[in-house]
Design a protein around this motif. Structure first.
Motif, PDB file in Angstrom:
ATOM      1  N   THR A  68       0.931  -1.086   0.023  1.00 33.86           N
ATOM      2  CA  THR A  68       0.030  -0.042  -0.048  1.00 33.86           C
ATOM      3  C   THR A  68       0.895   1.036  -0.069  1.00 33.86           C
ATOM      4  O   THR A  68       1.961   1.547   0.782  1.00 33.86           O
ATOM      5  CB  THR A  68      -0.992  -0.050   1.270  1.00 33.86           C
ATOM      6  N   PHE A  69       0.355   2.149  -0.757  1.00 35.79           N
ATOM      7  CA  PHE A  69       1.187   3.349  -0.961  1.00 35.79           C
ATOM      8  C   PHE A  69       0.222   4.646  -0.410  1.00 35.79           C
ATOM      9  O   PHE A  69      -0.831   4.633  -1.005  1.00 35.79           O
ATOM     10  CB  PHE A  69       1.836   3.796  -2.152  1.00 35.79           C
ATOM     11  N   LEU A  70       0.679   5.508   0.447  1.00 33.28           N
ATOM     12  CA  LEU A  70      -0.279   6.491   0.978  1.00 33.28           C
ATOM     13  C   LEU A  70       0.285   7.756   0.518  1.00 33.28           C
ATOM     14  O   LEU A  70       1.351   8.045   0.659  1.00 33.28           O
ATOM     15  CB  LEU A  70      -0.351   6.260   2.451  1.00 33.28           C
ATOM     16  N   ALA A  71      -0.824   8.585   0.288  1.00 33.17           N
ATOM     17  CA  ALA A  71      -0.621  10.095   0.112  1.00 33.17           C
ATOM     18  C   ALA A  71      -1.761  10.898   1.118  1.00 33.17           C
ATOM     19  O   ALA A  71      -3.106  10.420   0.691  1.00 33.17           O
ATOM     20  CB  ALA A  71      -0.623  10.490  -1.267  1.00 33.17           C
ATOM     21  N   ILE A  72      -1.486  12.048   1.288  1.00 35.13           N
ATOM     22  CA  ILE A  72      -2.263  13.167   1.819  1.00 35.13           C
ATOM     23  C   ILE A  72      -2.312  14.164   1.468  1.00 35.13           C
ATOM     24  O   ILE A  72      -1.132  14.814   1.045  1.00 35.13           O
ATOM     25  CB  ILE A  72      -2.238  12.996   3.659  1.00 35.13           C
ATOM     26  N   ASP A  73      -3.491  14.919   1.054  1.00 29.77           N
ATOM     27  CA  ASP A  73      -3.479  16.556   0.603  1.00 29.77           C
ATOM     28  C   ASP A  73      -4.651  16.703   0.809  1.00 29.77           C
ATOM     29  O   ASP A  73      -5.632  16.479   1.500  1.00 29.77           O
ATOM     30  CB  ASP A  73      -3.452  16.350  -1.110  1.00 29.77           C
ATOM     31  N   ARG A  74      -4.754  18.250   0.579  1.00 30.12           N
ATOM     32  CA  ARG A  74      -5.894  19.068   0.936  1.00 30.12           C
ATOM     33  C   ARG A  74      -7.095  18.856   0.143  1.00 30.12           C
ATOM     34  O   ARG A  74      -8.432  19.030   0.500  1.00 30.12           O
ATOM     35  CB  ARG A  74      -5.506  20.696   0.603  1.00 30.12           C
ATOM     36  N   SER A  75      -7.074  18.342  -1.160  1.00 28.38           N
ATOM     37  CA  SER A  75      -7.970  17.651  -1.908  1.00 28.38           C
ATOM     38  C   SER A  75      -8.075  16.442  -2.178  1.00 28.38           C
ATOM     39  O   SER A  75      -7.020  15.680  -2.236  1.00 28.38           O
ATOM     40  CB  SER A  75      -8.355  18.627  -3.186  1.00 28.38           C
ATOM     41  N   ALA A  76      -9.298  15.696  -2.528  1.00 29.79           N
ATOM     42  CA  ALA A  76      -9.195  14.366  -2.730  1.00 29.79           C
ATOM     43  C   ALA A  76      -8.640  14.327  -4.155  1.00 29.79           C
ATOM     44  O   ALA A  76      -7.808  13.017  -4.210  1.00 29.79           O
ATOM     45  CB  ALA A  76     -10.770  13.815  -2.577  1.00 29.79           C
ATOM     46  N   ALA A  77      -8.692  14.959  -4.982  1.00 29.99           N
ATOM     47  CA  ALA A  77      -8.229  14.626  -6.527  1.00 29.99           C
ATOM     48  C   ALA A  77      -6.670  14.686  -6.258  1.00 29.99           C
ATOM     49  O   ALA A  77      -5.950  13.898  -6.903  1.00 29.99           O
ATOM     50  CB  ALA A  77      -8.759  15.969  -7.397  1.00 29.99           C
ATOM     51  N   ASP A  78      -6.138  15.709  -5.433  1.00 35.81           N
ATOM     52  CA  ASP A  78      -4.598  15.837  -5.478  1.00 35.81           C
ATOM     53  C   ASP A  78      -4.088  14.401  -4.645  1.00 35.81           C
ATOM     54  O   ASP A  78      -2.784  13.932  -5.062  1.00 35.81           O
ATOM     55  CB  ASP A  78      -4.214  17.133  -4.760  1.00 35.81           C
ATOM     56  N   ALA A  79      -4.945  14.111  -3.566  1.00 37.10           N
ATOM     57  CA  ALA A  79      -4.415  13.079  -2.724  1.00 37.10           C
ATOM     58  C   ALA A  79      -4.424  11.786  -3.819  1.00 37.10           C
ATOM     59  O   ALA A  79      -3.343  10.939  -3.726  1.00 37.10           O
ATOM     60  CB  ALA A  79      -5.245  12.782  -1.755  1.00 37.10           C
ATOM     61  N   SER A  80      -5.413  11.488  -4.579  1.00 36.94           N
ATOM     62  CA  SER A  80      -5.514  10.455  -5.308  1.00 36.94           C
ATOM     63  C   SER A  80      -4.409  10.196  -6.481  1.00 36.94           C
ATOM     64  O   SER A  80      -3.752   9.515  -6.850  1.00 36.94           O
ATOM     65  CB  SER A  80      -6.881  10.212  -5.915  1.00 36.94           C
ATOM     66  N   ARG A  81      -4.163  11.763  -7.095  1.00 36.61           N
ATOM     67  CA  ARG A  81      -2.960  11.759  -8.141  1.00 36.61           C
ATOM     68  C   ARG A  81      -1.724  11.341  -7.472  1.00 36.61           C
ATOM     69  O   ARG A  81      -0.960  10.644  -8.090  1.00 36.61           O
ATOM     70  CB  ARG A  81      -3.130  13.183  -8.629  1.00 36.61           C
ATOM     71  N   LYS A  82      -1.550  11.893  -6.373  1.00 39.44           N
ATOM     72  CA  LYS A  82      -0.121  11.584  -5.660  1.00 39.44           C
ATOM     73  C   LYS A  82      -0.037  10.279  -5.426  1.00 39.44           C
ATOM     74  O   LYS A  82       1.091   9.430  -5.745  1.00 39.44           O
ATOM     75  CB  LYS A  82       0.166  12.403  -4.430  1.00 39.44           C
ATOM     76  N   ALA A  83      -0.916   9.474  -4.895  1.00 39.16           N
ATOM     77  CA  ALA A  83      -1.069   7.984  -4.742  1.00 39.16           C
ATOM     78  C   ALA A  83      -0.982   7.271  -5.952  1.00 39.16           C
ATOM     79  O   ALA A  83       0.010   6.319  -6.091  1.00 39.16           O
ATOM     80  CB  ALA A  83      -1.949   7.599  -3.746  1.00 39.16           C
ATOM     81  N   ALA A  84      -1.544   7.523  -6.889  1.00 40.59           N
ATOM     82  CA  ALA A  84      -1.382   6.911  -8.325  1.00 40.59           C
ATOM     83  C   ALA A  84      -0.115   7.179  -8.951  1.00 40.59           C
ATOM     84  O   ALA A  84       0.442   6.228  -9.559  1.00 40.59           O
ATOM     85  CB  ALA A  84      -2.436   7.417  -9.217  1.00 40.59           C
ATOM     86  N   ASP A  85       0.597   8.207  -8.737  1.00 38.39           N
ATOM     87  CA  ASP A  85       1.845   8.610  -9.218  1.00 38.39           C
ATOM     88  C   ASP A  85       2.767   7.658  -8.592  1.00 38.39           C
ATOM     89  O   ASP A  85       3.742   7.248  -9.378  1.00 38.39           O
ATOM     90  CB  ASP A  85       2.175   9.977  -9.091  1.00 38.39           C
ATOM     91  N   GLN A  86       2.579   7.205  -7.448  1.00 38.58           N
ATOM     92  CA  GLN A  86       3.495   6.163  -6.754  1.00 38.58           C
ATOM     93  C   GLN A  86       3.761   4.908  -7.167  1.00 38.58           C
ATOM     94  O   GLN A  86       4.585   4.279  -7.074  1.00 38.58           O
ATOM     95  CB  GLN A  86       3.489   6.545  -5.008  1.00 38.58           C
ATOM     96  N   VAL A  87       2.620   4.612  -7.830  1.00 41.34           N
ATOM     97  CA  VAL A  87       2.618   2.997  -8.108  1.00 41.34           C
ATOM     98  C   VAL A  87       2.510   2.780  -9.599  1.00 41.34           C
ATOM     99  O   VAL A  87       2.565   1.661 -10.120  1.00 41.34           O
ATOM    100  CB  VAL A  87       1.133   2.484  -7.561  1.00 41.34           C
ATOM    101  N   ARG A  88       2.378   3.855 -10.395  1.00 41.47           N
ATOM    102  CA  ARG A  88       2.137   4.101 -11.867  1.00 41.47           C
ATOM    103  C   ARG A  88       3.576   3.225 -12.612  1.00 41.47           C
ATOM    104  O   ARG A  88       3.424   2.061 -13.265  1.00 41.47           O
ATOM    105  CB  ARG A  88       2.034   5.326 -12.577  1.00 41.47           C
ATOM    106  N   ALA A  89       4.609   3.645 -12.273  1.00 46.17           N
ATOM    107  CA  ALA A  89       5.849   3.143 -12.875  1.00 46.17           C
ATOM    108  C   ALA A  89       6.193   1.688 -12.345  1.00 46.17           C
ATOM    109  O   ALA A  89       6.534   0.925 -12.952  1.00 46.17           O
ATOM    110  CB  ALA A  89       7.044   4.053 -12.489  1.00 46.17           C
TER     111      ALA A  89
END
Length: 300
Positions: A68-89
């Motif tokens: 599991t890769f976790l990301a926290i941000d002020r908006s749901a969209a930004d948090a989801s994007r950061k988490a997805a960026d961690q696992v894409r590659a």
């Protein structure tokens, strides 16, 4: 009416005489309390019913784990994007092995993190209100199924080198192929023949022709002598046979310890040095396989 009845009785008698096997097949089963129980056809002459029961140990050929890769941000969209960026590659690197060796499943979940406060008793509580959401937490989950355990160590090291927030332990299981099942069934029949020969020899007789071969083993479990066609719980102790599958040969590696390489950049796949630094010995455990067969012989 009498002539019709007599004709029907005569036809029934002729049918029974012409087809004794059919009449026997239609014989109703015995009822509890009867003195005698009809024996199977292969027990009309002296026979020996032998159960072959074999076991072996085969290395597990499937493995599973998750991260599991976790990301926290002020908006749901930004948090989801950061988490997805961690696992894409990472997911692309794992998919390069091919679905016949590695199967990868990714999912993304998001939940709100509410503002917290302490009540009159000093207990920390959440404000479960939409206007009290402070941040959003997104979890990118990677589920990996290894179908070729020869690549298990490298795949697991690749995931660990990507520095997930958490990772599960590796679980193993065995899915025997058709050749293994066929081989083990053949060994069960051989074991039944071996046990029958030894039993007949110890009793001072010899085996005749084969009457029945039942791969399920149920033919040998019919309890005719007990007065009711019941079934026993099992054939007893199994015969050990040679292990036929050894998976994942491993080479010994000797190297001097060195400083760990820097972590991968966000969104980048781990480097070769990072993968080797995270590599662990993962040996598939042995799993037990059993099989049985029933072979009925005549006696000379």
């Amino acid at each position: 009416m009498r002539r019709l009845t007599a004709a029907l009785l005569t036809a029934a008698a002729l049918t029974a005489a012409a087809a004794p096997g059919l009449a026997a097949a239609q014989t109703p089963p015995a009822t509890i309390g009867e003195r005698y129980v009809p024996a199977p056809w292969w027990m009309r002459d002296p026979v020996i019913a032998s159960v072959g029961h074999v076991r072996t140990e085969v290395a597990a050929n499937r493995a599973n784990f998750g991260a599991t890769f976790l990301a926290i941000d002020r908006s749901a969209a930004d948090a989801s994007r950061k988490a997805a960026d961690q696992v894409r590659a990472l997911s692309q690197a794992l998919a390069a092995y091919g679905v016949d060796k590695v199967r990868v499943e990714t999912s993304l979940t998001t939940r709100p993190l509410y503002d917290q406060y302490r009540d009159e008793n000093g207990v920390l509580r959440d404000n479960a209100r939409a206007d009290q959401i402070e941040r959003y937490q997104a979890n990118a989950n990677v589920s990996v199924t290894i179908r070729d355990v020869s690549v298990l160590e490298r795949v697991y090291a690749t995931v660990i080198a990507a520095q997930p927030t958490s990772a599960s332990a590796v679980s193993f299981n065995l899915e025997p192929d058709n050749s293994t099942k066929t081989w083990l069934q053949g060994e069960a029949v051989k074991d039944a023949a071996r046990r029958a020969r030894e039993a007949a020899s110890n009793a001072g007789t010899s085996l005749g022709g084969v009457r029945v071969i039942d791969p399920t083993g149920r033919a040998c479990e019919t309890d005719v002598l007990a007065g009711w066609p019941s079934y026993s719980s099992g054939p007893g102790l199994a015969t050990n046979v040679d292990e036929i599958a050894v998976t994942g040969s491993r080479m010994e590696r000797g190297f001097a310890p060195s400083a760990p390489p820097p972590p991968p950049a966000p969104g980048a796949a781990p480097s070769e040095a990072q993968i080797e630094a995270a590599r662990l010995a993962l040996q598939p455990p042995l799993r037990e396989l059993t099989d049985r067969a029933c072979v009925v012989y005549g006696l000379n």
